[in-house]
Design an enzyme around this catalytic site. Structure first.
Site, PDB file in Angstrom:
ATOM      1  CG  ASP A  10      -1.993   0.999   1.298  1.00  0.00           C
ATOM      2  OD1 ASP A  10      -2.095   1.871   0.280  1.00  0.00           O
ATOM      3  OD2 ASP A  10      -2.839   1.120   1.974  1.00  0.00           O
ATOM      4  CD  GLU A 105      -5.066  -0.491  -1.521  1.00  0.00           C
ATOM      5  OE1 GLU A 105      -5.299  -1.457  -0.341  1.00  0.00           O
ATOM      6  OE2 GLU A 105      -5.928   0.162  -1.750  1.00  0.00           O
TER       7      GLU A 105
END
Length: 408
Positions: A10, A105
């Site tokens: 992330d 992500e």
């Protein structure tokens, strides 16, 4: 089934961090990335701004009330998508099993890579070091036996964190964890579960499954398994992803509108964006859906199914216009969306009839010009004075395939 090792990567405050890296004068300062329209909101905020309470989705005046020194920067979507593509390509150096979850992500299944690289933690450190060295950016990485827990782990330490959830620690970690912390449990589901007396993952895992399935249907069983930290979903790389179910675009307008001419111009632009993307990936649809959001944020959709599959922009547009004409607009319009569904994939043959064939060839020629020189270089006369570009990066954006959308 042998235990898997999954990484979730992330990027930290991705858009804002890219802006700070691009302009050194922004580093260490509260920065918010915004859209370019007059009624924009905060798309993301730097960690310095988040410390003041600035959050994604806030209106600018609300954000400035919390942080008077906030620096607002219009988003540069081309820059973000370009960097995202290069980061996602880099991840393939560690495993072919990379699933792009969003622009910032990704999930990696590194089960088969451990023998080559030594350990999951070493792979994570290598990825973090390369991203920092190449792009000057940080990311948080979660390591766990499945995607659900890996994403949870990546959220535990931000920014620049690395968290490992071992199988033997799953029950203890989930026992008092609020259910909203699990990916896949949104606000509505959380409210419903709360009414059942379920507030933590531990309570969710112990709750009678038959009551969950009675309330949520087949999703009830999935919720029960989530409460136990069980997730069998594989990491699906782009080449193995199932065919998409729809192709669509929507846009929030810079101001609420009521004039039919303005609405039609926007519908034509949306239909062209949908049609062009569908043609590029040899997809055609039978059902056209029109979505309208009023000034008070009430939203509804209308749809119609034709006898033939199409990816021609004017066919999509005409269907959207018929849907528009089937309702009396009660309020000014804030958002418009056009989507095709009921799809058929790999449709590349020319139409049988001469006029339809001419139209398809003319459209293909227009697409070739726009592919080379940019979206809407050649377009309909009524759109000449309209602004170009998709404007906003959809959560469904992908670096390639039918979900890839060129942005301004």
């Amino acid at each position: 089934m042998p235990q898997r090792t999954i990484l979730h990567i992330d990027m930290n405050a991705f858009f804002a961090s890219v802006e700070q890296q691009t302009d050194p004068a922004l580093r260490g300062k509260p920065v918010a990335v915004t859209g370019k329209s007059a009624r924009t909101i905060i798309l993301t905020a730097s960690y310095e701004a988040r410390g003041y309470g600035v959050k994604t989705g806030m209106r600018i005046f609300e954000a400035r009330q919390k942080c008077p020194d906030l620096i607002c920067v219009p988003g540069n979507n081309r820059r973000y998508t370009s960097i995202s593509r290069r980061i996602m390509a880099m991840l393939h150096d560690y495993t072919p099993l990379v699933e792009v979850f969003s622009i910032d992500e990704a999930f990696l299944d590194i089960t088969g890579s451990l023998r080559l690289f030594g350990s999951a933690s070493r792979i994570a450190h290598l990825i973090k070091a390369r991203i920092r060295h190449r792009f000057g950016l940080t990311c948080s990485i979660g390591i766990a036996p499945n995607k659900l827990l890996a994403k949870l782990a990546s959220e535990m330490k931000k920014p620049d964190g690395l968290t490992v959830i071992h199988q033997e620690r799953v029950a203890a970690i989930l026992e008092n964890l609020p259910i909203r912390e699990l990916c896949g449990i949104g606000r509505q589901t959380e409210r419903t579960l709360t009414l059942l007396g379920i507030r933590t993952c531990g309570e969710l895992g112990r709750f009678p499954v038959h009551i969950l399935t009675r309330r949520f249907g087949v999703v009830g069983e999935k919720l029960h398994r989530m409460g136990l930290g069980i997730d069998d979903a594989p990491v699906v790389p782009a080449e193995a992803a199932p065919d998409v179910k729809s192709v669509g675009h929507s846009t929030t307008l810079e101001r609420d509108i009521t004039e039919r001419g303005e609405i039609l111009a926007i519908l034509l632009r949306l239909a062209e964006m949908v049609g062009r993307r569908a043609r590029k990936h040899a997809v055609a649809g039978k059902t056209v859906t029109l979505t309208i959001r009023y000034a008070d944020f009430s939203t509804f959709s209308l749809q119609a199914t034709a006898g033939n599959y199409t990816n021609q922009s004017d066919d999509i547009y005409q269907a959207a216009v018929l849907l528009l004409d089937s309702v009396d607009l009660r309020q000014p319009v804030r958002l418009l969306g056009v989507r095709i569904t009921n799809l058929r994939h790999h449709t590349e043959q020319l139409p049988l009839f001469v006029e339809e064939r001419k139209k398809a060839l003319a459209t293909a020629a227009m697409d070739m010009v726009n592919d080379r020189f940019g979206d809407f270089t050649v377009t309909y006369g009524s759109l000449i004075d309209e602004k170009k570009g998709a404007g906003v990066i959809s959560p469904a954006w992908r670096p390639e395939g039918v979900r890839h959308v060129e942005v301004s």
